[in-house]
Design an enzyme around this catalytic site. Structure first.
Site, PDB file in Angstrom:
ATOM      1  N   HIS A  97       0.847  -1.197   0.000  1.00 33.91           N
ATOM      2  CA  HIS A  97       0.000   0.000   0.000  1.00 33.91           C
ATOM      3  C   HIS A  97       0.877   1.240   0.000  1.00 33.91           C
ATOM      4  CE1 HIS A  97       0.641  -1.279   4.175  1.00 33.91           C
ATOM      5  NE2 HIS A  97       0.654   0.011   4.501  1.00 33.91           N
ATOM      6  N   HIS A  99       0.946   5.120   1.081  1.00 34.46           N
ATOM      7  CA  HIS A  99       0.304   6.185   1.875  1.00 34.46           C
ATOM      8  C   HIS A  99       0.370   7.479   1.079  1.00 34.46           C
ATOM      9  CE1 HIS A  99       0.225   4.127   5.896  1.00 34.46           C
ATOM     10  NE2 HIS A  99       1.214   3.440   5.355  1.00 34.46           N
TER      11      HIS A  99
HETATM   12  P1  5GP Z   1       1.584   0.302   7.456  1.00 32.10           P
HETATM   13  O1  5GP Z   1       2.248   0.548   8.761  1.00 32.10           O
HETATM   14  O2  5GP Z   1       1.355  -1.176   7.198  1.00 32.10           O
HETATM   15  O3  5GP Z   1       2.243   1.004   6.312  1.00 32.10           O
HETATM   16  O4  5GP Z   1       0.199   1.008   7.564  1.00 32.10           O
HETATM   17  C1  5GP Z   1      -1.022   0.341   7.619  1.00 32.10           C
HETATM   18  C2  5GP Z   1      -2.083   1.406   7.665  1.00 32.10           C
HETATM   19  O5  5GP Z   1      -3.326   0.762   7.514  1.00 32.10           O
HETATM   20  C3  5GP Z   1      -2.117   2.180   8.977  1.00 32.10           C
HETATM   21  O6  5GP Z   1      -1.956   3.573   8.704  1.00 32.10           O
HETATM   22  C4  5GP Z   1      -3.497   1.846   9.558  1.00 32.10           C
HETATM   23  O7  5GP Z   1      -4.105   2.962  10.172  1.00 32.10           O
HETATM   24  C5  5GP Z   1      -4.272   1.382   8.339  1.00 32.10           C
HETATM   25  N1  5GP Z   1      -5.283   0.358   8.619  1.00 32.10           N
HETATM   26  C6  5GP Z   1      -5.104  -0.746   9.390  1.00 32.10           C
HETATM   27  N2  5GP Z   1      -6.238  -1.486   9.390  1.00 32.10           N
HETATM   28  C7  5GP Z   1      -7.127  -0.826   8.606  1.00 32.10           C
HETATM   29  C8  5GP Z   1      -8.488  -1.097   8.232  1.00 32.10           C
HETATM   30  O8  5GP Z   1      -9.084  -2.092   8.620  1.00 32.10           O
HETATM   31  N3  5GP Z   1      -9.083  -0.180   7.419  1.00 32.10           N
HETATM   32  C9  5GP Z   1      -8.436   0.934   6.964  1.00 32.10           C
HETATM   33  N4  5GP Z   1      -9.140   1.768   6.183  1.00 32.10           N
HETATM   34  N5  5GP Z   1      -7.168   1.228   7.305  1.00 32.10           N
HETATM   35  C10 5GP Z   1      -6.516   0.356   8.118  1.00 32.10           C
END
Ligand code: 5GP
Ligand code: ZN
Length: 139
Positions: A97, A99
């Site tokens: 993903h 951001h």
């Molecule tokens: P990472 O640290 O993996 O780059 O970020 C994962 C992101 O996914 C975090 O910013 C977190 O807030 C978001 N996130 C985690 N679970 C969910 C979810 O169930 N729905 C949505 N919309 N975002 C999520």
């Protein structure tokens, strides 16, 4: 199956802002700013470098189309755009993903904020580091 795959399938709810054949963009559930969007490939893959080329291209094509609208929607002349690629890099959800975080105001920080930075290094250090990377690229 991971939570983002559940979102792709519609089994988990999300606030979508864009969807096409290969990609989906939706609001981060814990935004660090208004308009914090997550852009994913519908196909599950943990690491960006493992994406098949077609999906990789689709992901970055969608990114290109989303940046301006997300910034303009929040009157932001700038945005943070980044990928946490693996657990050591802070990846919590093991599904690629990107951001996208619009920044209407100067935050005074970026993703390096709080990180301990190495002190100045000499030429030899940089040459050795660059050489290590070049060797692996050539491999
Ligand atoms: P990472 O640290 O993996 O780059 O970020 C994962 C992101 O996914 C975090 O910013 C977190 O807030 C978001 N996130 C985690 N679970 C969910 C979810 O169930 N729905 C949505 N919309 N975002 C999520
Ligand atoms: Zn997944």
């Amino acid at each position: 199956m991971c939570i983002f795959c559940h979102i792709v399938e519609g089994a988990a709810p999300s606030h979508k802002v864009h969807e096409d054949e290969h990609t989906l963009a939706f609001l981060d559930i814990n935004p660090v700013a208004d308009g914090h969007v997550l852009l994913i490939t519908k196909h599950h893959q943990q690491f960006v470098e493992d994406l098949p080329e077609e999906l990789y291209n689709a992901l970055f094509d969608t990114l290109k189309g989303l940046v301006k609208p997300i910034q303009v929607a929040f009157d932001a002349p700038a945005s943070n755009i980044f990928i946490n690629n693996g657990p050591n890099a802070g990846q919590l959800i093991p599904h690629v993903h990107i951001h996208i975080i619009p920044r209407p105001k100067k935050t005074g920080m970026n993703i390096f904020s709080g990180a301990a930075r190495f002190r100045p290094r000499n030429r030899e250090y940089f040459e050795e580091i660059a050489q290590k990377i070049r060797e692996e690229i050539r491999r």
